[in-house]
Design a protein around this motif. Structure first.
Motif, short mmCIF file in Angstrom:
data_model
loop_
_atom_site.label_atom_id
_atom_site.label_comp_id
_atom_site.label_asym_id
_atom_site.label_seq_id
_atom_site.Cartn_x
_atom_site.Cartn_y
_atom_site.Cartn_z
N SER A 135 -7.41 13.09 41.27
CA SER A 135 -6.25 12.26 41.29
C SER A 135 -6.74 10.79 41.54
O SER A 135 -6.60 9.74 40.97
CB SER A 135 -4.99 12.53 41.94
OG SER A 135 -5.40 12.52 43.36
N LYS A 194 -1.17 10.81 36.78
CA LYS A 194 0.25 10.99 37.03
C LYS A 194 0.60 12.38 37.29
O LYS A 194 1.08 12.77 38.20
CB LYS A 194 1.30 10.46 36.13
CG LYS A 194 2.74 10.52 36.43
CD LYS A 194 3.74 9.72 35.36
CE LYS A 194 5.06 9.83 35.59
NZ LYS A 194 6.04 9.39 34.71
N PRO A 195 0.29 13.27 36.27
CA PRO A 195 0.33 14.91 36.47
C PRO A 195 -0.37 15.27 37.55
O PRO A 195 0.30 16.34 38.27
CB PRO A 195 0.19 15.63 35.12
CG PRO A 195 0.06 14.34 34.12
CD PRO A 195 -0.04 13.24 34.76
N SER A 220 -3.58 6.55 33.62
CA SER A 220 -2.11 6.92 34.12
C SER A 220 -1.69 8.58 33.27
O SER A 220 -1.34 9.29 34.12
CB SER A 220 -1.01 5.82 33.68
OG SER A 220 0.07 6.50 33.96
N SER A 221 -2.23 8.60 32.25
CA SER A 221 -1.74 9.77 31.56
C SER A 221 -2.54 11.05 32.16
O SER A 221 -1.99 12.15 32.03
CB SER A 221 -2.03 9.71 29.98
OG SER A 221 -3.52 9.72 29.92
N CYS A 250 -1.00 13.95 40.40
CA CYS A 250 -0.38 13.15 41.74
C CYS A 250 0.92 13.98 41.93
O CYS A 250 1.37 14.52 42.91
CB CYS A 250 0.27 11.88 41.42
SG CYS A 250 -1.30 10.70 41.58
N VAL A 251 1.71 14.53 40.88
CA VAL A 251 2.73 15.57 41.09
C VAL A 251 2.45 16.86 41.63
O VAL A 251 3.17 17.03 42.48
CB VAL A 251 3.67 15.81 39.56
CG1 VAL A 251 4.76 16.53 40.04
CG2 VAL A 251 3.98 14.50 39.06
N GLY A 270 7.37 16.21 35.43
CA GLY A 270 6.54 15.12 34.57
C GLY A 270 7.11 14.90 33.38
O GLY A 270 6.68 14.07 32.54
#
Length: 762
Positions: A622, A633-634, A629-630, A636-637, A670
């Motif tokens: 991460s 972001k997942p 970002s693409s 980070c979730v 997401g």
């Protein structure tokens, strides 16, 4: 040798740990999810126990420990059962065959059974077993049911080609490539015009050594078993000849206690125990008396293990991991073997709080007959009864892998470790703020007249915009209510545009089942491929100048395609089969487990090769991909869910049920949903420590606070305490369950005398 001594264990995230484990004791290994406890229990203790035994009898003498540890002493024959073991899918493997009770019943029918005719004909025991050629119902081949393919529904248009049929079934590109080699010349032929022998093969396949080829029936069966909505074209039908009893006509003419053996096979174990108790001894031969005595003893043992709700004909593939382990435990206690090392993976999973004492008693009994019992467990009661406790941590992944405590329970209370703080009340779960004291029936989903399995004509209201817990003893009807009824009625209403037996469906925008089913069974499937970022990472590598210069594409950075090591085919290891279903793995000597060929590894992105990226933890990745970002972001979730310890290349098949479920939640979080979704989860705390459970509860609260609804089937009291509303089924399991015995807020259940869960919610 009274101890197992381990020096320098360093597989996965274990950091050269040294341990001394006492033998003939109950040893509990605990720790935060991803801390390394399973690596210690299964990848070190079990694997080395298995390998040392094989080497001692001259098999695989050259197999080394592949640098997993420096030294192990005192290891012995080791037996293990893991939660995520893929259970056999053979429909003929049932509780009755696994426990041997069905064979004993066959002996009773052969010796003491009564025929319809005037003369009792002598039969061999095989006549009463659906597993034998002489005993099985020919119509269903001993399965008790069969699957019908509705071809008219599947192929409504006469001009539909074979290729269009495959495409409608969403056959993957890989399988379509294989099918094209075999049937390519017929791809553009209308299905109805295929030669008869070809259409038969396309639909039902061919068999080679009992293995079915890839065909429409197999595609639909796989989809059905995964819970996908294919019932319109593929339905399970009870055999009209034997009525689900699995046995042939000859056996159906013989009675014992006025029952056919097939009827007893469909009884619950509790019901069968009661039935045998009602048989008068004077009606039995001496041989029959002995068999009945043995069966009752075995059945009572299984009932004590909280398995009384199962039937003899219940297929092993349909059991939960906890149920499989309890059957396994029963079999080994019955064998009375000693001096073995047993390793269990969360045997308390799937048990109601009131059912845990029997499991603790059983593992202690296994220890007391002279075995070493090692339990990987988060449950407070099991930890409390451990003779020796080992906590691996302090956290997960790169922050774990060390021994933070080893010793007895008394000393554990004084330890200041991440889990002991929760266990002894130094750190507590955050209290859920009450979202409701009462609920508005106008804001509910209502199931009407539910009679699935043992459910007794229930009408059930599920409050929306809340977290609703479904509680009850094992087999009380929780899955029948939610999985077999609610989800199926929701699916039907979505498909046909109108609801039958369910009201209030217009109050939700959609629904999603987040199960503990594996997100991939092969070593080629990973969490990052499941959440959809692996293709983006490979494309990123393909855009690098060196890759463009060598005319490399994203396929060159896949171990399933052009990038694979030629020797191992991208698996990273060589699998050596000792028997048809028993194998050991040896690291590939060409790529040394990296899985890729040299050309693929020659390209780097920000100084990291594709194998370096696969070895990264989600937390590391991460940060590494923070500017994309693409991808970030997942990741980070997943990190927020406490799964930052997983590596990008970790096989999905190695995840526990709880971990697989959290990856699915991450994928849902997401997605850009329009809100007001209904999420259904089945025992999401399996595989989770109290620390991880606290993280999960925050995520579920986040879903509800965002305007969604959550229904969770759960035994974990910490989760149930945090529910807004609880529906409890019971009072017992199987035919003695199927009723709603309590409902309301956790506070209401605490004071409800009918509730078997309320007393634990304090």
């Amino acid at each position: 040798m009274e101890e197992i001594k381990i020096q320098g264990a360093r597989i996965h995230n274990l950091k050269n740990i040294n341990l001394t484990i006492p033998k003939r004791k109950l040893v509990v290994i605990t720790g935060i999810s991803g801390s390394g406890k399973s690596s210690l229990a299964f990848d070190i203790l079990f694997e080395e126990g298995k390998n040392q035994y094989l080497r001692s009898i001259g098999i695989l003498a050259g197999l080394d420990n592949e640098d997993r540890f420096d030294r192990i002493e005192g290891i012995g024959p080791t037996v293990a059962v893991r939660q995520n073991t893929i259970r056999q899918s053979n429909p003929r493997s049932t509780v009755g065959t696994k426990t041997g009770i069905l064979n004993q019943l066959a002996l009773i029918y052969a010796s003491d059974g009564k025929s319809l005719g005037e003369q009792n004909k002598h039969h061999s025991p095989g006549v009463f077993l659906y597993t034998t050629v002489e005993g099985m119902c020919i119509s269903c081949q001993g399965r008790g049911s069969y699957y019908d393919i509705n071809l008219e529904q599947l192929i409504p248009d006469k001009t539909t080609t074979l290729l269009e049929v495959y495409e409608s079934l969403r056959v993957t590109a890989g399988f379509l490539k294989l099918l094209k080699k075999k049937y390519g010349m017929y791809f553009k032929t209308p299905f109805g015009e295929l030669p008869e022998e070809i259409s038969g093969e396309v639909i039902y396949g061919t068999y080679d050594n009992g293995k079915q080829s890839y065909c429409i029936e197999r595609i639909l069966r796989n989809a059905y078993e995964k819970g996908e909505d294919v019932e319109e074209v593929y339905t399970k039908t009870i055999c009209s000849v034997c009525q689900g009893e699995r046995i042939g006509e000859e056996a159906r003419e013989v009675f014992f206690g006025e029952k056919q053996i097939g009827e007893l096979g469909q009884m619950t174990l509790s019901g069968l125990f009661y039935f045998l108790g009602e048989i008068a001894e004077e009606e039995l031969s001496q041989f029959g008396k002995n068999i009945v005595k043995n069966m009752k003893k075995k059945l009572n043992h299984l009932i004590e293990f909280r398995l009384g709700h199962l039937t003899l004909y219940r297929e092993m593939a349909s059991l939960s991991g906890g149920e499989v382990q309890r059957i396994f435990l029963h079999l080994h206690l019955a064998s009375r073997l000693d001096s073995l090392i047993y390793i269990f993976d969360e045997p308390m999973a799937g048990l109601h709080p009131s059912e845990k004492k029997s499991m603790i008693k059983a593992v202690k009994e296994l220890r007391d007959i002279g075995n070493t019992v090692i339990v990987v467990e988060h449950d407070k009661e099991m930890i409390q009864h451990g003779d020796h406790i080992i906590e691996i941590g302090p956290k997960a992944g790169v922050e774990g892998g060390t021994v933070v405590y080893q010793g007895d329970y008394k000393g554990y209370e004084k330890a200041d470790t991440p889990l002991s703080q929760y266990l002894f009340g130094k750190c507590t779960m955050s209290e859920q703020k009450a979202r409701m004291d009462t609920f508005d029936r106008a804001d509910c989903l209502i199931l009407e007249h539910v009679n699935t399995h043992y459910l007794k004509d229930l009408t059930v209201a599920f409050p929306l915009h809340a977290m609703v817990g479904i509680a009850g003893l094992s087999g009380s009807g929780k899955s029948s209510l939610i999985e077999e009824t609610l989800l199926k009625r929701l699916a039907s209403s979505r498909k046909y545009g109108y609801a039958i037996g369910i009201a209030g469906i217009e109050r939700i925008s959609g629904f999603a089942k987040i199960s503990q089913e594996p997100i991939g069974r092969s070593a080629n499937s990973t969490p990052v491929s499941y959440i959809g970022i692996w293709d983006k990472i490979r494309e990123l590598f393909a855009e690098q100048p060196e890759a463009k210069m060598k005319d490399m594409s994203a396929a060159n950075f896949s171990f399933n395609s052009k990038g694979a090591c030629k020797d191992c085919g991208g698996s990273g290891y060589e699998r050596i089969f000792l028997t048809s279903n028993f194998s050991v793995d040896k690291r590939c000597q060409m790529c040394h487990g990296k899985r890729f060929n040299e050309e693929s590894i020659s390209v780097d992105y920000k100084g990291k090769t594709i194998t370096d990226v696969l070895a990264m933890s989600i937390t590391e990745a991460s940060f590494f991909f923070a500017d994309i970002s693409s991808i970030a972001k997942p990741l980070c979730v997943l990190e927020q869910m406490g799964m930052g310890y997983l590596t990008l290349g970790q096989p999905s098949s190695s995840l526990s049920g709880g971990e697989a479920q959290r990856v699915k939640i991450a994928k849902e979080l997401g997605r850009k949903r329009k809100g007001n979704m209904l999420y259904v989860l089945d025992e999401p705390t399996t595989g989770l420590s109290m620390y991880d459970t606290a993280l999960l509860l925050k995520l579920l609260d986040q879903l509800v606070d965002s305007g969604n609804s959550v229904i969770v089937i759960e035994h974990n009291v910490e989760v149930l305490k945090n529910c807004d509303y609880i529906i409890e089924l019971g009072p017992e399991g199987g035919d003695k369950g199927g009723e709603i015995i309590a409902k309301g807020t956790p506070q209401m259940l605490r004071v409800n005398p009918n509730s078997k869960t309320g007393r634990y919610l304090v």
